[in-house]
Design a protein around this motif. Structure first.
Motif, PDB file in Angstrom:
ATOM      1  N   MET A 688       0.906  -1.007   0.200  1.00  0.00           N
ATOM      2  CA  MET A 688       0.318  -0.051  -0.351  1.00  0.00           C
ATOM      3  C   MET A 688       0.466   1.597   0.135  1.00  0.00           C
ATOM      4  SD  MET A 688      -2.641  -0.763  -1.039  1.00  0.00           S
ATOM      5  CE  MET A 688      -3.317   0.791  -0.759  1.00  0.00           C
ATOM      6  N   PRO A 689       1.769   1.607   0.851  1.00  0.00           N
ATOM      7  CA  PRO A 689       1.875   2.623   0.240  1.00  0.00           C
ATOM      8  C   PRO A 689       3.174   3.072  -0.987  1.00  0.00           C
ATOM      9  CG  PRO A 689       3.817   0.786   1.522  1.00  0.00           C
ATOM     10  CD  PRO A 689       2.351   0.116   2.118  1.00  0.00           C
ATOM     11  N   ALA A 690       3.848   1.778  -1.539  1.00  0.00           N
ATOM     12  CA  ALA A 690       4.118   1.805  -2.630  1.00  0.00           C
ATOM     13  C   ALA A 690       3.375   2.262  -3.177  1.00  0.00           C
ATOM     14  CB  ALA A 690       4.661   0.377  -3.302  1.00  0.00           C
ATOM     15  N   ILE A 691       1.370   1.785  -3.922  1.00  0.00           N
ATOM     16  CA  ILE A 691       0.375   2.150  -4.361  1.00  0.00           C
ATOM     17  C   ILE A 691       0.239   4.176  -3.902  1.00  0.00           C
ATOM     18  CG2 ILE A 691      -1.409   1.997  -4.515  1.00  0.00           C
ATOM     19  CD1 ILE A 691      -1.350  -0.767  -4.106  1.00  0.00           C
ATOM     20  N   ALA A 692       0.580   4.322  -2.944  1.00  0.00           N
ATOM     21  CA  ALA A 692       0.147   4.985  -2.388  1.00  0.00           C
ATOM     22  C   ALA A 692       1.237   6.579  -3.244  1.00  0.00           C
ATOM     23  CB  ALA A 692      -0.204   5.638  -0.943  1.00  0.00           C
ATOM     24  N   ASN A 693       2.775   5.754  -2.843  1.00  0.00           N
ATOM     25  CA  ASN A 693       3.948   6.707  -3.843  1.00  0.00           C
ATOM     26  C   ASN A 693       3.090   7.166  -5.104  1.00  0.00           C
ATOM     27  OD1 ASN A 693       4.749   7.068  -0.772  1.00  0.00           O
ATOM     28  ND2 ASN A 693       6.087   5.668  -1.225  1.00  0.00           N
ATOM     29  N   ALA A 694       3.359   5.578  -5.735  1.00  0.00           N
ATOM     30  CA  ALA A 694       3.078   6.235  -7.204  1.00  0.00           C
ATOM     31  C   ALA A 694       2.105   7.480  -7.588  1.00  0.00           C
ATOM     32  CB  ALA A 694       2.163   4.516  -7.873  1.00  0.00           C
ATOM     33  N   VAL A 695       0.272   6.695  -6.497  1.00  0.00           N
ATOM     34  CA  VAL A 695      -0.702   7.760  -6.438  1.00  0.00           C
ATOM     35  C   VAL A 695      -0.338   9.427  -6.771  1.00  0.00           C
ATOM     36  CG1 VAL A 695      -2.886   8.522  -5.765  1.00  0.00           C
ATOM     37  CG2 VAL A 695      -2.170   6.434  -6.728  1.00  0.00           C
ATOM     38  N   ALA A 696       0.055   9.322  -5.909  1.00  0.00           N
ATOM     39  CA  ALA A 696       0.935  11.094  -5.506  1.00  0.00           C
ATOM     40  C   ALA A 696       1.888  10.993  -6.708  1.00  0.00           C
ATOM     41  CB  ALA A 696       1.631  11.219  -4.000  1.00  0.00           C
ATOM     42  N   THR A 697       2.653  10.481  -7.262  1.00  0.00           N
ATOM     43  CA  THR A 697       3.292  10.961  -8.101  1.00  0.00           C
ATOM     44  C   THR A 697       2.326  11.193  -9.310  1.00  0.00           C
ATOM     45  OG1 THR A 697       5.003   9.660  -7.679  1.00  0.00           O
ATOM     46  CG2 THR A 697       4.986  10.204 -10.395  1.00  0.00           C
ATOM     47  N   LEU A 698       1.091  10.438  -9.610  1.00  0.00           N
ATOM     48  CA  LEU A 698       0.632  10.823 -10.711  1.00  0.00           C
ATOM     49  C   LEU A 698      -0.889  11.963 -10.753  1.00  0.00           C
ATOM     50  CD1 LEU A 698      -0.554   6.881 -11.728  1.00  0.00           C
ATOM     51  CD2 LEU A 698       0.447   8.434 -13.501  1.00  0.00           C
ATOM     52  N   THR A 699      -1.159  11.821  -9.187  1.00  0.00           N
ATOM     53  CA  THR A 699      -1.912  12.981  -9.105  1.00  0.00           C
ATOM     54  C   THR A 699      -1.681  13.775  -8.595  1.00  0.00           C
ATOM     55  OG1 THR A 699      -2.409  12.499  -6.695  1.00  0.00           O
ATOM     56  CG2 THR A 699      -3.478  10.798  -9.338  1.00  0.00           C
ATOM     57  N   GLY A 700      -0.033  13.984  -7.434  1.00  0.00           N
ATOM     58  CA  GLY A 700      -0.258  15.753  -6.937  1.00  0.00           C
ATOM     59  C   GLY A 700      -0.491  15.396  -5.456  1.00  0.00           C
ATOM     60  N   LYS A 701      -1.497  14.196  -5.179  1.00  0.00           N
ATOM     61  CA  LYS A 701      -2.152  14.097  -4.230  1.00  0.00           C
ATOM     62  C   LYS A 701      -1.743  13.094  -2.976  1.00  0.00           C
ATOM     63  CE  LYS A 701      -7.246  13.237  -2.336  1.00  0.00           C
ATOM     64  NZ  LYS A 701      -8.556  12.759  -2.760  1.00  0.00           N
ATOM     65  N   ARG A 702      -1.331  13.307  -2.322  1.00  0.00           N
ATOM     66  CA  ARG A 702      -0.802  11.891  -1.480  1.00  0.00           C
ATOM     67  C   ARG A 702      -2.170  11.689  -0.656  1.00  0.00           C
ATOM     68  NH1 ARG A 702       4.263  10.892  -1.555  1.00  0.00           N
ATOM     69  NH2 ARG A 702       3.183   8.961  -0.160  1.00  0.00           N
ATOM     70  N   VAL A 703      -1.495  10.541  -0.146  1.00  0.00           N
ATOM     71  CA  VAL A 703      -2.439   9.312   0.341  1.00  0.00           C
ATOM     72  C   VAL A 703      -1.702   9.340   1.554  1.00  0.00           C
ATOM     73  CG1 VAL A 703      -3.645   7.450   0.579  1.00  0.00           C
ATOM     74  CG2 VAL A 703      -3.000   8.083  -2.339  1.00  0.00           C
ATOM     75  N   HIS A 704      -3.642   9.939   2.663  1.00  0.00           N
ATOM     76  CA  HIS A 704      -2.858  10.048   4.064  1.00  0.00           C
ATOM     77  C   HIS A 704      -3.870   9.301   5.242  1.00  0.00           C
ATOM     78  CE1 HIS A 704      -0.699  13.710   3.214  1.00  0.00           C
ATOM     79  NE2 HIS A 704       0.490  13.266   3.117  1.00  0.00           N
ATOM     80  N   LYS A 705      -4.711   8.701   4.553  1.00  0.00           N
ATOM     81  CA  LYS A 705      -5.773   7.904   4.991  1.00  0.00           C
ATOM     82  C   LYS A 705      -6.546   6.349   4.136  1.00  0.00           C
ATOM     83  CE  LYS A 705     -10.257   8.341   7.416  1.00  0.00           C
ATOM     84  NZ  LYS A 705     -11.222   9.706   8.061  1.00  0.00           N
ATOM     85  N   LEU A 706      -6.689   5.732   4.692  1.00  0.00           N
ATOM     86  CA  LEU A 706      -6.692   4.536   4.054  1.00  0.00           C
ATOM     87  C   LEU A 706      -8.137   4.137   4.550  1.00  0.00           C
ATOM     88  CD1 LEU A 706      -3.457   1.812   3.953  1.00  0.00           C
ATOM     89  CD2 LEU A 706      -4.960   3.277   2.192  1.00  0.00           C
ATOM     90  N   PRO A 707      -8.798   3.172   3.156  1.00  0.00           N
ATOM     91  CA  PRO A 707      -9.243   2.661   2.756  1.00  0.00           C
ATOM     92  C   PRO A 707      -8.852   3.540   1.154  1.00  0.00           C
ATOM     93  CG  PRO A 707     -11.044   1.948   2.551  1.00  0.00           C
ATOM     94  CD  PRO A 707     -10.458   2.689   4.079  1.00  0.00           C
ATOM     95  N   LEU A 708      -7.528   3.440   0.263  1.00  0.00           N
ATOM     96  CA  LEU A 708      -7.758   4.279  -1.191  1.00  0.00           C
ATOM     97  C   LEU A 708      -8.788   4.360  -1.348  1.00  0.00           C
ATOM     98  CD1 LEU A 708      -3.960   4.289  -2.525  1.00  0.00           C
ATOM     99  CD2 LEU A 708      -6.355   4.935  -3.722  1.00  0.00           C
ATOM    100  N   MET A 709      -9.414   3.709  -1.816  1.00  0.00           N
ATOM    101  CA  MET A 709     -10.375   3.803  -2.917  1.00  0.00           C
ATOM    102  C   MET A 709     -11.339   5.021  -1.877  1.00  0.00           C
ATOM    103  SD  MET A 709      -9.949   2.764  -5.919  1.00  0.00           S
ATOM    104  CE  MET A 709     -10.721   2.446  -6.851  1.00  0.00           C
ATOM    105  N   GLY A 710     -11.216   4.740  -1.233  1.00  0.00           N
ATOM    106  CA  GLY A 710     -12.313   5.770  -0.337  1.00  0.00           C
ATOM    107  C   GLY A 710     -11.932   7.081  -0.613  1.00  0.00           C
ATOM    108  N   SER A 711     -10.883   7.607  -1.254  1.00  0.00           N
ATOM    109  CA  SER A 711     -10.230   9.205  -1.303  1.00  0.00           C
ATOM    110  C   SER A 711     -10.460   9.746  -2.612  1.00  0.00           C
ATOM    111  CB  SER A 711      -8.407   8.783  -1.073  1.00  0.00           C
ATOM    112  OG  SER A 711      -8.158   8.502  -0.123  1.00  0.00           O
ATOM    113  N   PHE A 712     -11.009   8.138  -3.364  1.00  0.00           N
ATOM    114  CA  PHE A 712     -11.688   8.121  -4.819  1.00  0.00           C
ATOM    115  C   PHE A 712     -12.898   8.507  -5.442  1.00  0.00           C
ATOM    116  CE2 PHE A 712      -7.144   8.159  -4.425  1.00  0.00           C
ATOM    117  CZ  PHE A 712      -6.451   8.881  -5.016  1.00  0.00           C
ATOM    118  N   ALA A 713     -13.673   8.285  -4.465  1.00  0.00           N
ATOM    119  CA  ALA A 713     -14.871   7.946  -4.506  1.00  0.00           C
ATOM    120  C   ALA A 713     -15.848   8.705  -5.374  1.00  0.00           C
ATOM    121  CB  ALA A 713     -15.834   7.536  -3.379  1.00  0.00           C
TER     122      ALA A 713
END
Length: 713
Positions: A688-713
């Protein structure tokens, strides 16, 4: 639910000394050995005594397996260790599951427990020594029979041979060997001579599972057995005020209705009828103080608790004393939710009380706990309680708990017949011991050149250990809460790892990888935030901070090279994470793109240095399954509370990863001569940190809370 403290019982067993081995029982050669308890701090600490190998007069070899098989492969890896040194074909080894006994205590955990990725690590030396001891005695018996020096004899494939060409089978030598004294010290094989360890071998439990002969807890049958369905309070910990069971008793097929401290059980000859009768019960519940709990109040209380000073689990250098003098600081917070174990086999257990003894049969991870917990629950001496462990249809830590075993025994005692207690999926989901939710507050102090000089990790969370094993937690220090942070591999001059224990009112339990998954998500996400703040490449920063740690640097280098770091395809990004846990160093790279629904993971590259790999095929499966569990839960899952009750009831609102969502997974094991590290839980924390770090690179948005899909619902 009562708390059962086993420490005094374990210490009492230890004071009586080691269980001695090497005796002839029923015509079999029984081989054992003695070892002190690992990490023992006092003479009263629990002691690891022996595991057993039997060779009978027909040459059949039996390993009494002292760890529960829940898919992780101990029914194969344990025999591999013995068969290698005993010089018998792996396929010839039979397996019996060990009963509850002090001799089978896990030296790394202090109890007869399967967990913590300890099974092979705990057995690595002692089971090989058991095999070598048996081989040495059999060779000695042959040498004595032939009146030749033992050095002129060799063993292979269950036969002892003399250089003259004479041969005797192990079976023919058992009678003489069983009268001989076990060697105090044995020579183990040189790794270059291994024929079994490190080789891919068919799992010994596969045929029985394929042919439907393997017995899981849910398969157990006893003569005259009834099946019980137990109604428990909507809020965990609630109690029955009154019950009207008239409609349930009137249902055709219902045999009886009994009440125990945890609820009301309906008994029938089949589960369908028992559950149907249970649904007809009219129960008034007292839900207790927990009835007012909800997610918002729990989260608010956790944050309030986080301002309190915590227990210092690690302090390097000057700690955080110079944080205010830093040229700059990076700060971040991360939140992780409660999670359910959701094992494919729901909680179940069979209990039978007969002739003054209670026999408990089922999927159990903690045999000693089950023995003493059941004894206390039905007011019976522990020596009258016998534990019979079946295969586990998934464990993840859930079947370490004692609730379902005690319930089954209490129902059997009240009903006066053998009883199989079977929970529904809804029971299982709403009455779990959940992975703790957590709040992580991270701060890094940087010098003028952008180097990390100070690192502070503060975790606020419930403590599983404070509930399950209170004596282990002293002065607020729960060693299991610090996993994944206290063992930080980065070389930073000043480090403080701090934990605040806060009881949320929701019961919590150990969950696959325990706190490694919690802390790794925070630490490895935060390292990427530091890289962003210092304008450094995330891999370069990690390599810089891992200077001197060749194993960590090596797995990181190999993983990023194999994944093509810096060469992500258009529309995709790579995220990385690395850590050491359970004695194993690993690095994971996730290749991710964004869709309308959220992140899509295309490929996961993992490199693992776990020392010697005993069973390569199973090691691969362990890492792969850990990655998929960490991925599934981190992307989709959370347990939420409303009016004190868990809202998730089944897989429709606690979804599992679909096959179509599974990415390509590339796993590499580093060749090593180091002693084996853990594997069963190692795959979970880094995905999950590996995925979250890739997401931050793509979107510029850091993931600070899980589950990750909840951040994009």
């Amino acid at each position: 639910m009562k708390k059962y403290v086993l420490q005094d019982k374990l210490e009492s067993s230890a004071r009586r000394g080691f269980i001695k081995a090497t005796s002839a029982l029923s015509g079999a050669l029984v081989i054992g050995f003695n070892l002190p308890a690992a990490g023992a701090k006092t003479v009263d600490a629990p002691m690891l005594t022996n595991a057993w190998v039997k060779v009978d007069s027909k040459g059949a070899v039996t390993l009494i397996c002292h760890r529960s098989e829940m898919g992780q492969g101990v029914y194969t890896s344990m025999p591999m260790l013995v068969a290698e040194e005993l010089d018998v074909p792996l396929s010839s080894v039979k397996i019996e599951m060990a009963p509850s006994a002090p001799v089978y205590i896990n030296a790394m955990l202090g109890g007869q427990i399967t967990g913590g990725s300890t099974s092979v690590r705990d057995a690595w030396t002692k089971l090989r020594e058991a095999g070598a001891s048996a081989r040495t005695m059999l060779v000695g018996a042959a040498a004595e029979t032939w009146k030749v020096p033992a050095a002129e004899c060799t063993a292979a494939n269950g036969v002892v041979m003399h250089k003259s060409g004479k041969k005797l089978s192990y079976g023919a030598l058992v009678a003489k060997a069983s009268t001989m004294k076990a060697p105090e010290k044995v020579a183990l094989k040189d790794p270059k001579d291994w024929k079994i360890i490190g080789k891919n071998k068919p799992r010994l439990d596969t045929p029985s599972k394929v042919y439907g002969k393997a017995q899981f807890g849910i398969d157990v049958k006893k003569p005259g057995m009834l099946v019980a369905s137990l109604a428990q309070a909507p809020v965990i910990g609630g109690k029955v005020v009154k019950v009207n069971d008239a409609k349930a008793k009137a249902l055709k097929g219902v045999v009886s209705v009994v009440q125990i401290p945890d609820g009301v059980a309906v008994l029938a000859k089949d589960f369908y009828t028992a559950k149907k009768g249970r649904d007809l019960l009219e129960i008034e519940w007292d839900n207790g103080a927990g009835a007012d709990l909800d997610n918002e109040s729990i989260a608010a209380a956790l944050r309030t608790a986080s301002v309190n000073p915590g227990a210092i689990m690690r302090k390097d250098g000057s700690g955080v004393a110079d944080m205010d003098k830093a040229a700059s600081k990076v700060e971040a917070e991360y939140e992780l939710p409660f999670l359910a174990h959701a094992t494919l086999e729901p909680v179940n257990c069979t209990a039978e009380i007969i002739n003054g003894e209670c026999h408990v049969t089922g999927p159990i991870q903690f045999q000693q706990g089950a023995q003493y917990g059941v004894a206390a629950g039905i007011n019976m001496p522990p020596e009258k309680v016998f534990i019979h462990t079946t295969f586990l249809g998934g464990g993840y830590g859930r079947k370490l708990e004692l609730d379902f075993q005690i319930q089954a025994a209490q129902i059997a005692k009240a009903a006066g017949v053998p009883v199989k207690l079977l929970w529904s999926r809804e029971d299982d989901m709403t009455h779990d011991f959940y992975r703790p939710l957590s709040l992580h507050q991270m701060t890094a102090g940087l010098d003028a050149a952008g180097n990390v000089t100070t690192f502070h990790s503060k975790l606020t969370s419930p403590s599983v250990t404070a509930r399950a094993f209170p004596p282990v937690v002293q002065n607020g220090k729960d060693p299991f809460m610090a996993e994944g942070a206290e063992n930080l591999t980065y070389k930073i001059p000043n480090i403080v790892v701090e934990n605040v224990i806060h009881d949320t009112g929701i019961r919590v339990g150990y969950w696959r990888s325990v706190s490694n998954a919690l802390n790794a998500f925070a630490v490895e996400s935060f390292v990427d935030e530091i890289a962003l703040a210092t304008k450094k490449d995330p891999v370069a920063l990690r390599m810089e901070m891992l200077k001197g740690d060749t194993r960590s640097q090596n797995v990181l280098k190999l993983a990023t090279e194999k994944a093509g770091w810096g060469k992500a395809a258009s529309g995709r990004a790579l995220g990385v994470a690395q850590m050491e846990c359970y004695g194993t160093h690993s690095a994971v790279v996730a290749e991710v793109s964004m869709t309308k629904e959220g992140p899509k993971v295309h490929k996961v590259t993992a490199v693992v240095d776990c020392g010697i790999v005993v069973h390569p095929d199973q090691a691969h499966a362990q890492i792969e399954s850990g990655i998929l569990l960490g991925f599934s839960s981190g992307m989709k899952n959370s347990i939420t509370i409303k009016n004190g009750a868990v809202e998730q009831t089944n897989f429709h609102n606690y979804p599992m990863l679909r096959m179509s969502e599974v990415p390509l997974i590339d796993i590499t094991f580093v060749s090593s001569s180091a002693s084996p590290g853990g594997l069963g839980e190692v795959g979970v924390p880094l995905i999950m940190p590996a995925i979250a770090n890739a997401v931050a690179t793509l979107t510029g948005k850091r993931v600070h809370k899980l589950p990750l899909m909840g951040s994009f619902a």
